[in-house]
Design a protein around this motif. Structure first.
Motif, PDB file in Angstrom:
ATOM      1  N   LYS A 168       0.834  -1.191   0.000  1.00 26.27           N
ATOM      2  CA  LYS A 168       0.000   0.000   0.000  1.00 26.27           C
ATOM      3  C   LYS A 168       0.872   1.245   0.000  1.00 26.27           C
ATOM      4  CE  LYS A 168      -3.859   2.193   2.416  1.00 26.27           C
ATOM      5  NZ  LYS A 168      -4.781   2.110   3.582  1.00 26.27           N
ATOM      6  N   ALA A 169       0.517   2.182  -0.869  1.00 27.06           N
ATOM      7  CA  ALA A 169       1.297   3.411  -0.992  1.00 27.06           C
ATOM      8  C   ALA A 169       0.911   4.402   0.088  1.00 27.06           C
ATOM      9  CB  ALA A 169       1.080   4.035  -2.366  1.00 27.06           C
ATOM     10  N   THR A 170       1.849   5.282   0.404  1.00 32.15           N
ATOM     11  CA  THR A 170       1.595   6.372   1.345  1.00 32.15           C
ATOM     12  C   THR A 170       1.771   7.704   0.616  1.00 32.15           C
ATOM     13  OG1 THR A 170       3.901   6.525   2.049  1.00 32.15           O
ATOM     14  CG2 THR A 170       2.490   4.936   3.200  1.00 32.15           C
ATOM     15  N   ALA A 171       1.584   8.779   1.325  1.00 33.90           N
ATOM     16  CA  ALA A 171       1.677  10.100   0.703  1.00 33.90           C
ATOM     17  C   ALA A 171       3.070  10.405   0.173  1.00 33.90           C
ATOM     18  CB  ALA A 171       1.257  11.166   1.720  1.00 33.90           C
ATOM     19  N   GLU A 196      20.530 -16.583  -8.784  1.00 36.00           N
ATOM     20  CA  GLU A 196      19.158 -17.063  -8.692  1.00 36.00           C
ATOM     21  C   GLU A 196      18.662 -16.841  -7.264  1.00 36.00           C
ATOM     22  OE1 GLU A 196      18.246 -20.927 -10.153  1.00 36.00           O
ATOM     23  OE2 GLU A 196      19.739 -20.843 -11.767  1.00 36.00           O
ATOM     24  N   HIS A 197      17.353 -16.520  -7.120  1.00 33.38           N
ATOM     25  CA  HIS A 197      16.774 -16.277  -5.799  1.00 33.38           C
ATOM     26  C   HIS A 197      15.544 -17.164  -5.632  1.00 33.38           C
ATOM     27  CE1 HIS A 197      19.422 -12.838  -5.307  1.00 33.38           C
ATOM     28  NE2 HIS A 197      19.049 -12.437  -6.515  1.00 33.38           N
ATOM     29  N   ALA A 198      15.540 -17.941  -4.565  1.00 27.54           N
ATOM     30  CA  ALA A 198      14.428 -18.860  -4.325  1.00 27.54           C
ATOM     31  C   ALA A 198      13.150 -18.107  -3.983  1.00 27.54           C
ATOM     32  CB  ALA A 198      14.782 -19.836  -3.196  1.00 27.54           C
ATOM     33  N   ASP A 199      13.261 -16.940  -3.359  1.00 36.31           N
ATOM     34  CA  ASP A 199      12.067 -16.196  -2.946  1.00 36.31           C
ATOM     35  C   ASP A 199      12.307 -14.703  -3.194  1.00 36.31           C
ATOM     36  OD1 ASP A 199       9.810 -15.170  -1.896  1.00 36.31           O
ATOM     37  OD2 ASP A 199       9.956 -16.184   0.057  1.00 36.31           O
ATOM     38  N   LEU A 200      11.681 -14.198  -4.209  1.00 35.66           N
ATOM     39  CA  LEU A 200      11.837 -12.784  -4.547  1.00 35.66           C
ATOM     40  C   LEU A 200      11.060 -11.889  -3.587  1.00 35.66           C
ATOM     41  CD1 LEU A 200      11.761 -12.994  -8.440  1.00 35.66           C
ATOM     42  CD2 LEU A 200      13.712 -12.465  -6.970  1.00 35.66           C
ATOM     43  N   ASN A 201      10.152 -12.477  -2.792  1.00 38.16           N
ATOM     44  CA  ASN A 201       9.496 -11.683  -1.759  1.00 38.16           C
ATOM     45  C   ASN A 201      10.517 -11.197  -0.731  1.00 38.16           C
ATOM     46  OD1 ASN A 201       6.422 -11.921  -2.176  1.00 38.16           O
ATOM     47  ND2 ASN A 201       7.139 -14.019  -2.431  1.00 38.16           N
ATOM     48  N   GLU A 202      11.474 -12.067  -0.421  1.00 43.25           N
ATOM     49  CA  GLU A 202      12.527 -11.682   0.502  1.00 43.25           C
ATOM     50  C   GLU A 202      13.428 -10.615  -0.110  1.00 43.25           C
ATOM     51  OE1 GLU A 202      13.066 -12.599   3.717  1.00 43.25           O
ATOM     52  OE2 GLU A 202      11.063 -13.467   3.509  1.00 43.25           O
ATOM     53  N   VAL A 203      13.687 -10.759  -1.402  1.00 42.19           N
ATOM     54  CA  VAL A 203      14.515  -9.764  -2.092  1.00 42.19           C
ATOM     55  C   VAL A 203      13.807  -8.412  -2.101  1.00 42.19           C
ATOM     56  CG1 VAL A 203      15.667  -9.161  -4.264  1.00 42.19           C
ATOM     57  CG2 VAL A 203      15.559 -11.559  -3.519  1.00 42.19           C
ATOM     58  N   ALA A 204      12.474  -8.437  -2.267  1.00 38.24           N
ATOM     59  CA  ALA A 204      11.712  -7.186  -2.305  1.00 38.24           C
ATOM     60  C   ALA A 204      11.803  -6.424  -0.990  1.00 38.24           C
ATOM     61  CB  ALA A 204      10.253  -7.474  -2.656  1.00 38.24           C
ATOM     62  N   LYS A 205      12.037  -7.163   0.112  1.00 43.53           N
ATOM     63  CA  LYS A 205      12.134  -6.494   1.414  1.00 43.53           C
ATOM     64  C   LYS A 205      13.334  -5.546   1.486  1.00 43.53           C
ATOM     65  CE  LYS A 205       9.860 -10.204   4.017  1.00 43.53           C
ATOM     66  NZ  LYS A 205      10.047 -11.232   5.077  1.00 43.53           N
ATOM     67  N   LEU A 206      14.326  -5.788   0.617  1.00 42.98           N
ATOM     68  CA  LEU A 206      15.501  -4.916   0.605  1.00 42.98           C
ATOM     69  C   LEU A 206      15.142  -3.484   0.202  1.00 42.98           C
ATOM     70  CD1 LEU A 206      18.034  -7.353  -1.115  1.00 42.98           C
ATOM     71  CD2 LEU A 206      18.000  -6.678   1.295  1.00 42.98           C
ATOM     72  N   PHE A 207      14.011  -3.337  -0.473  1.00 39.05           N
ATOM     73  CA  PHE A 207      13.596  -2.010  -0.945  1.00 39.05           C
ATOM     74  C   PHE A 207      12.683  -1.302   0.064  1.00 39.05           C
ATOM     75  CE2 PHE A 207      14.604  -4.553  -4.660  1.00 39.05           C
ATOM     76  CZ  PHE A 207      15.402  -3.686  -5.415  1.00 39.05           C
ATOM     77  N   ASN A 208      12.427  -1.963   1.183  1.00 36.98           N
ATOM     78  CA  ASN A 208      11.616  -1.355   2.251  1.00 36.98           C
ATOM     79  C   ASN A 208      10.242  -0.906   1.764  1.00 36.98           C
ATOM     80  OD1 ASN A 208      13.781  -1.647   4.102  1.00 36.98           O
ATOM     81  ND2 ASN A 208      14.679   0.271   3.368  1.00 36.98           N
ATOM     82  N   ILE A 209       9.624  -1.685   0.911  1.00 37.23           N
ATOM     83  CA  ILE A 209       8.324  -1.271   0.376  1.00 37.23           C
ATOM     84  C   ILE A 209       7.208  -1.416   1.401  1.00 37.23           C
ATOM     85  CG2 ILE A 209       8.974  -1.871  -1.980  1.00 37.23           C
ATOM     86  CD1 ILE A 209       7.236  -4.388  -1.722  1.00 37.23           C
ATOM     87  N   HIS A 210       7.441  -2.146   2.482  1.00 38.04           N
ATOM     88  CA  HIS A 210       6.389  -2.345   3.472  1.00 38.04           C
ATOM     89  C   HIS A 210       6.456  -1.326   4.595  1.00 38.04           C
ATOM     90  CE1 HIS A 210       5.159  -6.041   1.533  1.00 38.04           C
ATOM     91  NE2 HIS A 210       6.401  -6.471   1.559  1.00 38.04           N
ATOM     92  N   GLU A 211       7.388  -0.373   4.465  1.00 33.85           N
ATOM     93  CA  GLU A 211       7.444   0.682   5.474  1.00 33.85           C
ATOM     94  C   GLU A 211       6.276   1.638   5.299  1.00 33.85           C
ATOM     95  OE1 GLU A 211      11.132   2.683   5.222  1.00 33.85           O
ATOM     96  OE2 GLU A 211      12.248   1.147   6.308  1.00 33.85           O
ATOM     97  N   ASP A 212       5.756   2.135   6.402  1.00 31.09           N
ATOM     98  CA  ASP A 212       4.667   3.114   6.336  1.00 31.09           C
ATOM     99  C   ASP A 212       5.238   4.489   6.029  1.00 31.09           C
ATOM    100  OD1 ASP A 212       2.881   1.520   9.035  1.00 31.09           O
ATOM    101  OD2 ASP A 212       2.747   1.242   6.859  1.00 31.09           O
TER     102      ASP A 212
END
Length: 614
Positions: free
Chosen positions: A513-516, A598-614
């Motif tokens: 979810k995006a924030t301002a 190769e990455h077994a789980d790209l969800n974990e890789v996505a966490k490196l971008f901090n997209i789940h931060e509010d």
């Protein structure tokens, strides 16, 4: 001169005899008066003492005087005539066309004519060219890559003399604002000032530097501390790589020590438009330069309908820009493309559909899967006939269907053009041949991670131009940079991308979810620049940690793509990444592609971008 010598041989005996008699008479006169005078007045010599000797003296003096006067007049006329004939001969030789060949490159030496009077101010001398005949660093093209190279050259060689030659009438400027921020300016004189407010509210000019930054081409030779000069409105039409020189469209020749080709590209057009005739061409804009922006701005304020053909970066950006303008006027904005949705060749289908809906909300009428069959002018309207039978009537067309790399110099220079990607093929140091480098859109380079490529984006132009400039001064650095690019659909939606982003590849998208703060406007407020790649660094990012979790799962909030990361895979390895409303994270993306793991789980890789931060 032979005639002069002959005459002197005839007159010389008589002159010598007359001179002897004269001296004897003078001596006699001195003895008669009892002394030899120190100085005998001319009048006394001409009259002499009373008696018969004075008449003889007058005769002798008359003969000598006449001989000298006649000889002087004759010699003057002879010399003057010879000089005139000599000058006519030199002029005739100079006017001959050059017949030099590779085996005889130098014309025969011709004696220099005697100095002539300086020409008047009203008639400038043709021998005083407006441009230097030689420059240590010659940059062909006046775009981003050339400017970056010039700045890099001067940084490593502070006294360097750099000449930029561009066929445009403008000094080097950045192109991205032409399809982005300039359209959202509230300044009615923006087409004159070419100043705009970034999403963060800061104002800047489209030009990299003001005119005062440069020196004139005429001053380049004599500049003690060197400088950068820009020769505008001139095109290089021929390259002699053996002679290290180029020829301009006005026949001027400039030699160089090192040369950069940064000619960029020319916008493509549809063949059906090119074949449609002059009236259709007059109502079609191929968007690339400042003059195109000015022309389209003016046209869009005086017509009822405009149609943009093309669903890529440029077409979608212009559609959104003009769509917002249509909200303030009665302008109808139509965008058509052969794909199913906007950015269909880049974005995965679900995100392309979302982007299409976004463009429609901006007031644009979108026509997907549109293949143009013909274009005609009828009743003061352009009629676009599609292959499926649909007919679209409009007042003006903007063709945004791609870029063709400008390789016009390849033939005369003997440079290799890549048959698959276009552009000049260069080595790892961006060198095409000895003393010749290529940067920007026109360069086809080898990416050690992704293979042979050609990139048409601002960041690539900046970095490749900078590296080429360093190598022109002897750095010998390889081009290993993974360039990024970005696109904004207004101030609220934007994305940054790197690597190979091709919708035909398998993709994995992870969204949140995006924030301002997850908007292009907020990103520029944080970075302080509207050209986001200017804040790019080569900072080392943390290496992603491989996980042993199950296979990748696409996380999507249904029809809600506020922000996220899209991974593009080839042979299970990430080769491209799009950061959707995620900004200032490009070093991490660059590191992932560079590692090539190769990455077994790209969800974990996505966490490196901090997209789940509010």
């Amino acid at each position: 001169m032979l005639k002069c010598r002959t005459a002197w041989k005839k007159l010389a005996p008589l002159a010598r005899a007359s001179s002897t008699v004269c001296r004897q008479n003078v001596r006699r006169t001195g003895l008669t008066n009892g002394r030899i005078p120190a100085l005998v007045p001319a009048a006394h010599m001409s009259t002499g003492p009373a008696g018969g000797g004075g008449g003889e003296n007058r005769l002798y003096f008359a003969l000598v005087g006449a001989a000298f006067v006649a000889t002087g007049i004759y010699a003057y006329r002879t010399v003057k005539g010879d000089k005139q004939r000599y000058q006519e001969r030199i002029d005739e030789i100079s006017s001959r066309p050059s017949k030099a060949t590779e085996s005889d490159p130098e014309p025969p030496a011709v004696p220099e004519p005697e100095p002539q009077a300086a020409p008047s101010a009203e008639e400038p001398s043709p021998s005083a060219p407006d441009v230097p005949s030689h420059t240590p660093y010659l940059l062909i093209g006046g775009g981003t890559a050339s400017f970056a190279a010039a700045r890099s050259i001067r940084a490593r060689d502070p006294n360097a003399k750099v000449l930029i030659v561009t066929d445009e009438p403008d000094l080097p400027y950045m192109r991205p604002p032409l399809s982005k921020e300039l359209w959202f300016s509230d300044d009615p004189s923006v087409t004159d000032t070419l100043r705009f407010k970034q999403w963060n509210g800061k104002e800047r000019s489209i030009y990299f530097q003001p005119a005062s930054f440069y020196i004139s081409p005429e001053e380049l030779d004599s500049a003690e501390n060197g400088g950068v000069a820009v020769l505008t409105g001139k095109k290089v039409v021929h390259m002699d790589v053996r002679g290290n020189k180029v020829k301009l469209d006005d026949e001027t020749e400039i030699s160089y020590d090192k040369c950069l080709i940064a000619t960029g590209g020319v916008p493509r057009n549809l063949q059906v438009i090119e074949r449609a005739g002059d009236e259709v061409m007059k109502r079609t804009t191929l968007f690339r330069k400042i003059e195109d922006f000015k022309a389209l701005d003016k046209v869009s304020r005086n017509i009822q309908s405009v149609t943009i053909i093309g669903g890529g970066f440029l077409g979608s950006e212009l559609a959104c820009a003009l769509g917002r303008r249509s909200n303030e006027s009665d302008l109808e904005v139509i965008q058509m493309f052969p794909e199913k949705g906007n950015m269909g060749k880049v974005l995965p289908e679900y995100l392309s559909n979302w982007t299409t809906a976004k463009v429609k909300r901006e007031g644009v009428k979108v026509i997907a899967e549109a293949l143009v069959k013909s274009v005609t002018c009828k009743d003061d309207k352009l009629e676009i006939q599609l292959k499926d039978g649909r007919l679209v009537k409009t007042d003006h067309i903007v063709a945004a269907v791609g870029l063709e790399p400008n390789v016009d110099l390849a033939k005369s220079a003997g440079l290799e053009v890549d048959s698959d990607f276009g552009g000049y093929r260069v080595n790892a140091e961006l060198q095409a041949r000895s003393n010749i480098w290529v940067a920007g859109d026109a360069a086809c380079f080898y990416d050690i991670r992704l293979g042979r490529r050609r990139v048409e984006h601002h960041d690539h132009a900046v970095v490749s131009g900078r590296l080429a400039g360093e190598n022109m001064t002897g750095a010998n650095k390889p081009y290993w940079h993974q360039s990024m690019f970005w696109s904004d659909l207004g101030p609220d939606v934007g994305y940054e991308a790197i690597g190979i982003v091709d919708s035909s590849l398998p993709t994995v998208g992870v969204f949140a979810k995006a924030t301002a703060k997850d908007t292009p406007k907020a990103a520029t407020e944080e970075s302080g620049t509207g050209i986001r790649s200017e804040s790019e660094t080569e900072d080392t990012a943390v290496s992603p940690v491989a996980s042993s979790l199950p296979a990748p799962v696409v996380q999507q909030n249904k029809d809600d793509y506020g922000k996220g990361v899209i991974f593009y895979l080839r042979d299970k390895v990430v080769v491209g990444i799009i950061l959707w409303n995620v900004f200032n994270r490009m070093p991490i993306a660059r590191k992932i592609i560079k590692d090539g793991e190769e990455h077994a789980d790209l969800n974990e890789v996505a966490k490196l971008f901090n997209i789940h931060e509010d």
